[in-house]
Design an enzyme around this catalytic site. Structure first.
Site, short mmCIF file in Angstrom:
data_model
loop_
_atom_site.label_atom_id
_atom_site.label_comp_id
_atom_site.label_asym_id
_atom_site.label_seq_id
_atom_site.Cartn_x
_atom_site.Cartn_y
_atom_site.Cartn_z
N ASP A 10 0.79 -1.24 0.00
CA ASP A 10 0.00 0.00 0.00
C ASP A 10 0.82 1.29 0.00
O ASP A 10 0.57 2.19 0.81
CB ASP A 10 -0.96 0.02 1.22
CG ASP A 10 -2.11 -0.97 1.04
OD1 ASP A 10 -2.34 -1.43 -0.09
OD2 ASP A 10 -2.78 -1.29 2.04
N LYS A 32 1.40 -7.88 -0.98
CA LYS A 32 0.35 -7.44 -1.91
C LYS A 32 0.77 -6.12 -2.55
O LYS A 32 1.06 -5.15 -1.86
CB LYS A 32 -0.98 -7.26 -1.17
CG LYS A 32 -2.12 -6.81 -2.08
CD LYS A 32 -3.46 -6.92 -1.39
CE LYS A 32 -3.87 -5.72 -0.59
NZ LYS A 32 -4.22 -4.54 -1.41
N ASP A 59 -2.92 -7.01 -6.76
CA ASP A 59 -4.30 -6.62 -6.44
C ASP A 59 -4.71 -5.45 -7.34
O ASP A 59 -4.73 -4.31 -6.90
CB ASP A 59 -4.33 -6.23 -4.95
CG ASP A 59 -5.69 -5.77 -4.47
OD1 ASP A 59 -6.70 -6.10 -5.11
OD2 ASP A 59 -5.73 -5.08 -3.43
N LEU A 60 -5.02 -5.75 -8.60
CA LEU A 60 -5.36 -4.68 -9.56
C LEU A 60 -6.86 -4.62 -9.85
O LEU A 60 -7.31 -3.74 -10.57
CB LEU A 60 -4.56 -4.85 -10.85
CG LEU A 60 -3.04 -4.72 -10.67
CD1 LEU A 60 -2.32 -4.85 -12.01
CD2 LEU A 60 -2.66 -3.40 -10.01
N LYS A 61 -7.63 -5.58 -9.35
CA LYS A 61 -9.10 -5.52 -9.39
C LYS A 61 -9.64 -5.19 -10.78
O LYS A 61 -10.34 -4.18 -10.97
CB LYS A 61 -9.62 -4.49 -8.38
CG LYS A 61 -9.21 -4.76 -6.93
CD LYS A 61 -9.86 -3.75 -5.99
CE LYS A 61 -9.72 -4.08 -4.52
NZ LYS A 61 -8.39 -3.92 -3.95
N ASP A 64 -13.98 -5.16 -16.47
CA ASP A 64 -14.27 -4.64 -17.82
C ASP A 64 -14.93 -5.77 -18.62
O ASP A 64 -15.27 -6.83 -18.06
CB ASP A 64 -12.96 -4.17 -18.48
CG ASP A 64 -13.19 -3.00 -19.44
OD1 ASP A 64 -14.18 -3.06 -20.21
OD2 ASP A 64 -12.39 -2.05 -19.44
N PRO A 66 -15.34 -8.93 -21.29
CA PRO A 66 -14.51 -10.14 -21.30
C PRO A 66 -13.21 -10.01 -22.10
O PRO A 66 -12.13 -10.35 -21.61
CB PRO A 66 -15.45 -11.19 -21.93
CG PRO A 66 -16.83 -10.72 -21.58
CD PRO A 66 -16.76 -9.22 -21.58
N ASN A 67 -13.30 -9.47 -23.31
CA ASN A 67 -12.12 -9.41 -24.17
C ASN A 67 -11.03 -8.53 -23.55
O ASN A 67 -9.84 -8.88 -23.57
CB ASN A 67 -12.54 -8.85 -25.54
CG ASN A 67 -11.42 -8.89 -26.54
OD1 ASN A 67 -10.77 -9.92 -26.73
ND2 ASN A 67 -11.15 -7.76 -27.17
N THR A 68 -11.44 -7.41 -22.96
CA THR A 68 -10.46 -6.47 -22.40
C THR A 68 -9.79 -7.07 -21.16
O THR A 68 -8.57 -6.96 -20.99
CB THR A 68 -11.16 -5.14 -22.06
OG1 THR A 68 -11.80 -4.66 -23.24
CG2 THR A 68 -10.19 -4.10 -21.56
N THR A 121 -15.65 -4.15 0.88
CA THR A 121 -15.98 -4.00 2.31
C THR A 121 -16.21 -2.54 2.69
O THR A 121 -16.66 -2.25 3.79
CB THR A 121 -14.88 -4.60 3.21
OG1 THR A 121 -13.62 -4.15 2.75
CG2 THR A 121 -14.90 -6.11 3.20
N GLY A 213 -2.30 -4.81 6.38
CA GLY A 213 -1.56 -3.63 5.96
C GLY A 213 -0.99 -2.89 7.14
O GLY A 213 0.06 -3.25 7.69
N ARG A 214 -1.73 -1.85 7.57
CA ARG A 214 -1.18 -0.89 8.53
C ARG A 214 -0.73 -1.49 9.85
O ARG A 214 0.18 -0.95 10.49
CB ARG A 214 -2.19 0.24 8.75
CG ARG A 214 -2.28 1.15 7.55
CD ARG A 214 -3.55 1.94 7.54
NE ARG A 214 -4.72 1.11 7.29
CZ ARG A 214 -5.96 1.57 7.22
NH1 ARG A 214 -6.19 2.85 7.40
NH2 ARG A 214 -6.96 0.76 6.96
O1 C5P Z 1 -4.22 -1.44 6.48
P1 C5P Z 1 -5.24 -2.53 6.33
O2 C5P Z 1 -4.86 -3.81 7.04
O3 C5P Z 1 -6.65 -2.08 6.63
O4 C5P Z 1 -5.17 -2.87 4.75
C1 C5P Z 1 -6.05 -3.77 4.15
C2 C5P Z 1 -5.70 -3.97 2.72
O5 C5P Z 1 -6.71 -4.79 2.12
C3 C5P Z 1 -5.62 -2.71 1.86
O6 C5P Z 1 -4.63 -2.94 0.86
C4 C5P Z 1 -6.99 -2.62 1.24
O7 C5P Z 1 -6.97 -1.96 0.00
C5 C5P Z 1 -7.30 -4.11 1.03
N1 C5P Z 1 -8.72 -4.44 0.88
C6 C5P Z 1 -9.68 -4.16 1.86
N2 C5P Z 1 -10.99 -4.51 1.64
C7 C5P Z 1 -11.36 -5.12 0.50
C8 C5P Z 1 -10.40 -5.40 -0.47
C9 C5P Z 1 -9.09 -5.06 -0.24
O8 C5P Z 1 -9.34 -3.62 2.91
N3 C5P Z 1 -12.61 -5.50 0.31
#
Ligand code: C5P
Length: 238
Positions: A10, A32, A59-61, A64, A66-68, A121, A213-214
């Protein structure tokens, strides 16, 4: 056994991403890489992190037609080493998920796990009805419906909250991968996350991969923070 801990880097700062990756490499099963690093540094930035040797969840989510999406995945898969996990939105629909599956299946060599984002979420019930879903549909029901659709399209798993992982395992089977953010050690700040669990509770509730993450990257000593989480998981045997 691969560690279930996936550290969300992140950051758009490549040097910081490399420093964090080195700090957590002893206990992380994955790191990630998200949009902020990839859009800033592209294939070269991804490859610099991936070459450190920790498997990458890219994690690029993608979302679009199907073809793209299929062609986008094929372009991403020219990078080396390939990611261990990659994701697309279930909301793009079954034709896109099937095309994505076919694009990954057509690869020679290592294939990443292909997983689907269900309901983000960050969306609460009000937000979901505001974008046109039936207000009577419970978020949890929608998440499970999308997970079942992803499974029917041949995907390997989903991203979901710790509160839904068990129900998804029940609906889609034990081998269907659950990748779970919203993880907070008991001592950590909740921050902006809402549907959360501790690492141990998330694993007990059916999470295969814990995206953290954090709680790790924001600690004064990220290596010590991940070591503590790994120790808790070991002690709880999960
Ligand atoms: O810092 P923290 O632990 O909250 O980070 C959670 C990670 O999970 C972040 O990279 C956030 O973008 C990702 N994420 C999320 N909820 C989702 C999908 C991904 O928190 N539904």
């Amino acid at each position: 056994m691969t560690s279930p801990i996936c550290v969300a880097l992140d950051t758009p700062d490549l040097d910081r991403a490399l420093t964090l990756t080195a700090a957590v490499s002893g206990h992380a099963g994955y790191v990630k890489i998200g949009m902020e690093l990839f859009y800033a540094h592209g294939h070269a930035g991804y490859e610099a992190v991936a070459r450190a040797g920790v498997p990458v969840f890219l994690d690029l989510k993608l979302h679009d037609i199907p073809n793209t999406v299929a062609q986008g995945l094929t372009s991403l898969m020219t990078m080396a080493p390939r990611p261990a996990i990659i994701n697309i939105h279930a909301g793009a629909g079954a034709p896109t998920m099937q095309a994505a599956r076919a694009a990954i299946d057509a690869l020679d060599g290592d294939k990443p796990k292909l997983i689907a984002l269900t309901v983000l979420t960050s969306l609460a019930a009000d937000d979901i009805s505001e974008i046109g879903y039936d207000p009577a549909l419970e978020t949890r029901q929608l998440v499970i419906q999308q997970a079942e659709l992803a499974k029917a399209c041949g995907l390997d798993g989903v991203v979901c909250s710790p509160l839904e992982a068990r129900a998804i395992k029940q609906a889609c089977g034990a081998n269907f991968l659950t990748v779970v953010p919203g993880i907070r050690p008991a001592s950590a700040d909740v921050q902006d996350q809402k549907r959360i669990a501790t690492p141990v509770d998330a694993r007990r509730n059916g999470a295969d991969v814990l995206v953290i993450g954090r709680a790790i990257t924001g600690a004064n000593d990220p290596a010590a923070a991940i070591a503590e989480i790994a120790e808790d998981l070991k002690e709880a045997c999960v």
